[in-house]
Design a protein around this motif. Structure first.
Motif, PDB file in Angstrom:
ATOM      1  N   ARG A   8      80.275  27.481 -57.236  1.00  0.00           N
ATOM      2  CA  ARG A   8      81.050  28.649 -56.793  1.00  0.00           C
ATOM      3  C   ARG A   8      81.076  29.670 -57.918  1.00  0.00           C
ATOM      4  N   LYS A   9      80.766  30.928 -57.583  1.00  0.00           N
ATOM      5  CA  LYS A   9      80.791  31.996 -58.586  1.00  0.00           C
ATOM      6  C   LYS A   9      82.232  32.289 -58.982  1.00  0.00           C
ATOM      7  N   VAL A  10      82.471  32.387 -60.294  1.00  0.00           N
ATOM      8  CA  VAL A  10      83.817  32.666 -60.794  1.00  0.00           C
ATOM      9  C   VAL A  10      83.888  33.948 -61.616  1.00  0.00           C
ATOM     10  N   PHE A  11      82.723  34.488 -62.002  1.00  0.00           N
ATOM     11  CA  PHE A  11      82.714  35.692 -62.832  1.00  0.00           C
ATOM     12  C   PHE A  11      81.332  36.328 -62.745  1.00  0.00           C
ATOM     13  N   GLU A  12      81.310  37.659 -62.767  1.00  0.00           N
ATOM     14  CA  GLU A  12      80.040  38.379 -62.833  1.00  0.00           C
ATOM     15  C   GLU A  12      80.258  39.723 -63.507  1.00  0.00           C
ATOM     16  N   ASP A  13      79.363  40.056 -64.430  1.00  0.00           N
ATOM     17  CA  ASP A  13      79.329  41.397 -64.997  1.00  0.00           C
ATOM     18  C   ASP A  13      77.869  41.840 -65.026  1.00  0.00           C
ATOM     19  N   SER A  14      77.558  42.859 -65.781  1.00  0.00           N
ATOM     20  CA  SER A  14      76.197  43.399 -65.772  1.00  0.00           C
ATOM     21  C   SER A  14      75.177  42.490 -66.465  1.00  0.00           C
ATOM     22  N   GLU A  15      75.636  41.536 -67.270  1.00  0.00           N
ATOM     23  CA  GLU A  15      74.716  40.691 -68.030  1.00  0.00           C
ATOM     24  C   GLU A  15      74.688  39.239 -67.608  1.00  0.00           C
ATOM     25  N   VAL A  16      75.818  38.691 -67.154  1.00  0.00           N
ATOM     26  CA  VAL A  16      75.893  37.265 -66.838  1.00  0.00           C
ATOM     27  C   VAL A  16      76.632  37.013 -65.528  1.00  0.00           C
ATOM     28  N   VAL A  17      76.396  35.815 -64.997  1.00  0.00           N
ATOM     29  CA  VAL A  17      77.147  35.301 -63.856  1.00  0.00           C
ATOM     30  C   VAL A  17      77.591  33.896 -64.254  1.00  0.00           C
ATOM     31  N   ARG A  18      78.852  33.569 -63.994  1.00  0.00           N
ATOM     32  CA  ARG A  18      79.355  32.231 -64.312  1.00  0.00           C
ATOM     33  C   ARG A  18      79.698  31.495 -63.024  1.00  0.00           C
ATOM     34  N   TYR A  19      79.335  30.229 -63.005  1.00  0.00           N
ATOM     35  CA  TYR A  19      79.585  29.367 -61.851  1.00  0.00           C
ATOM     36  C   TYR A  19      80.290  28.096 -62.296  1.00  0.00           C
ATOM     37  N   ASP A  20      81.290  27.695 -61.512  1.00  0.00           N
ATOM     38  CA  ASP A  20      81.825  26.348 -61.623  1.00  0.00           C
ATOM     39  C   ASP A  20      80.943  25.477 -60.748  1.00  0.00           C
ATOM     40  N   PHE A  21      80.724  24.222 -61.154  1.00  0.00           N
ATOM     41  CA  PHE A  21      79.904  23.334 -60.347  1.00  0.00           C
ATOM     42  C   PHE A  21      80.326  21.887 -60.543  1.00  0.00           C
ATOM     43  N   GLY A  22      79.910  21.043 -59.613  1.00  0.00           N
ATOM     44  CA  GLY A  22      80.195  19.623 -59.692  1.00  0.00           C
ATOM     45  C   GLY A  22      79.940  18.944 -58.361  1.00  0.00           C
ATOM     46  N   ASP A  23      80.280  17.665 -58.291  1.00  0.00           N
ATOM     47  CA  ASP A  23      80.003  16.906 -57.070  1.00  0.00           C
ATOM     48  C   ASP A  23      81.152  16.917 -56.069  1.00  0.00           C
ATOM     49  N   ASP A  24      82.267  17.560 -56.420  1.00  0.00           N
ATOM     50  CA  ASP A  24      83.419  17.665 -55.522  1.00  0.00           C
ATOM     51  C   ASP A  24      83.760  19.138 -55.332  1.00  0.00           C
ATOM     52  N   PRO A  25      83.574  19.683 -54.114  1.00  0.00           N
ATOM     53  CA  PRO A  25      83.807  21.111 -53.899  1.00  0.00           C
ATOM     54  C   PRO A  25      85.275  21.525 -54.008  1.00  0.00           C
ATOM     55  N   ASP A  26      86.174  20.564 -54.027  1.00  0.00           N
ATOM     56  CA  ASP A  26      87.600  20.862 -54.168  1.00  0.00           C
ATOM     57  C   ASP A  26      88.092  20.753 -55.606  1.00  0.00           C
ATOM     58  N   SER A  27      87.223  20.267 -56.488  1.00  0.00           N
ATOM     59  CA  SER A  27      87.628  20.073 -57.879  1.00  0.00           C
ATOM     60  C   SER A  27      86.395  20.146 -58.782  1.00  0.00           C
ATOM     61  N   SER A  29      84.233  20.406 -61.995  1.00  0.00           N
ATOM     62  CA  SER A  29      84.510  19.868 -63.317  1.00  0.00           C
ATOM     63  C   SER A  29      83.757  20.568 -64.439  1.00  0.00           C
ATOM     64  N   ARG A  30      82.775  21.418 -64.084  1.00  0.00           N
ATOM     65  CA  ARG A  30      81.930  22.004 -65.122  1.00  0.00           C
ATOM     66  C   ARG A  30      81.647  23.470 -64.820  1.00  0.00           C
ATOM     67  N   ARG A  31      81.070  24.156 -65.801  1.00  0.00           N
ATOM     68  CA  ARG A  31      80.735  25.575 -65.661  1.00  0.00           C
ATOM     69  C   ARG A  31      79.374  25.837 -66.290  1.00  0.00           C
ATOM     70  N   LEU A  32      78.625  26.764 -65.674  1.00  0.00           N
ATOM     71  CA  LEU A  32      77.369  27.225 -66.267  1.00  0.00           C
ATOM     72  C   LEU A  32      77.374  28.745 -66.300  1.00  0.00           C
ATOM     73  N   THR A  33      76.663  29.283 -67.267  1.00  0.00           N
ATOM     74  CA  THR A  33      76.516  30.728 -67.418  1.00  0.00           C
ATOM     75  C   THR A  33      75.052  31.075 -67.237  1.00  0.00           C
ATOM     76  N   MET A  34      74.785  31.980 -66.291  1.00  0.00           N
ATOM     77  CA  MET A  34      73.432  32.440 -66.000  1.00  0.00           C
ATOM     78  C   MET A  34      73.264  33.829 -66.598  1.00  0.00           C
ATOM     79  N   LYS A  35      72.281  33.981 -67.472  1.00  0.00           N
ATOM     80  CA  LYS A  35      71.942  35.300 -68.005  1.00  0.00           C
ATOM     81  C   LYS A  35      71.055  35.989 -66.972  1.00  0.00           C
ATOM     82  N   LYS A  36      71.476  37.157 -66.521  1.00  0.00           N
ATOM     83  CA  LYS A  36      70.808  37.820 -65.404  1.00  0.00           C
ATOM     84  C   LYS A  36      69.369  38.241 -65.695  1.00  0.00           C
ATOM     85  N   ALA A  37      69.150  38.925 -66.796  1.00  0.00           N
ATOM     86  CA  ALA A  37      67.822  39.499 -67.051  1.00  0.00           C
ATOM     87  C   ALA A  37      66.734  38.434 -67.150  1.00  0.00           C
ATOM     88  N   PRO A  38      66.900  37.421 -67.985  1.00  0.00           N
ATOM     89  CA  PRO A  38      65.837  36.416 -68.039  1.00  0.00           C
ATOM     90  C   PRO A  38      66.001  35.311 -66.987  1.00  0.00           C
TER      91      PRO A  38
END
Length: 77
Positions: A8-27, A29-38
């Motif tokens: 699930r996306k939790v943040f986005e600006d002009s350079e990055v997008v951040r997602y929470d992720f895991g095996d339980d959609p209700d909880s 447990s982790r986060r990843l940051t995607m750099k948009k340009a590369p």
């Protein structure tokens, strides 16, 4: 080996997008940051494992298909 990861996306600006992720959609447990340009991602907890790779690849695939960063999704195999 079967795999399931939700994200699930939790943040986005002009350079990055951040997602929470895991095996339980209700909880997420982790986060990843995607750099948009590369279109590269980093696990915020520095754990590069199957769940992280699965989420990152699915997010990139959906972006390539739709032309925008997905709000949420899942990957199953």
């Amino acid at each position: 080996m079967a795999g399931l990861v939700y994200f699930r996306k939790v943040f986005e600006d002009s350079e990055v997008v951040r997602y929470d992720f895991g095996d339980d959609p209700d909880s997420f447990s982790r986060r990843l940051t995607m750099k948009k340009a590369p279109r590269t991602s980093v696990a915020d907890d520095d754990l590069v494992d199957y769940a992280f790779l699965k989420a990152s690849r699915k997010i990139n695939a959906l972006h390539a298909e739709r032309g925008h960063w997905p709000e949420r999704g899942m990957s199953v195999s």
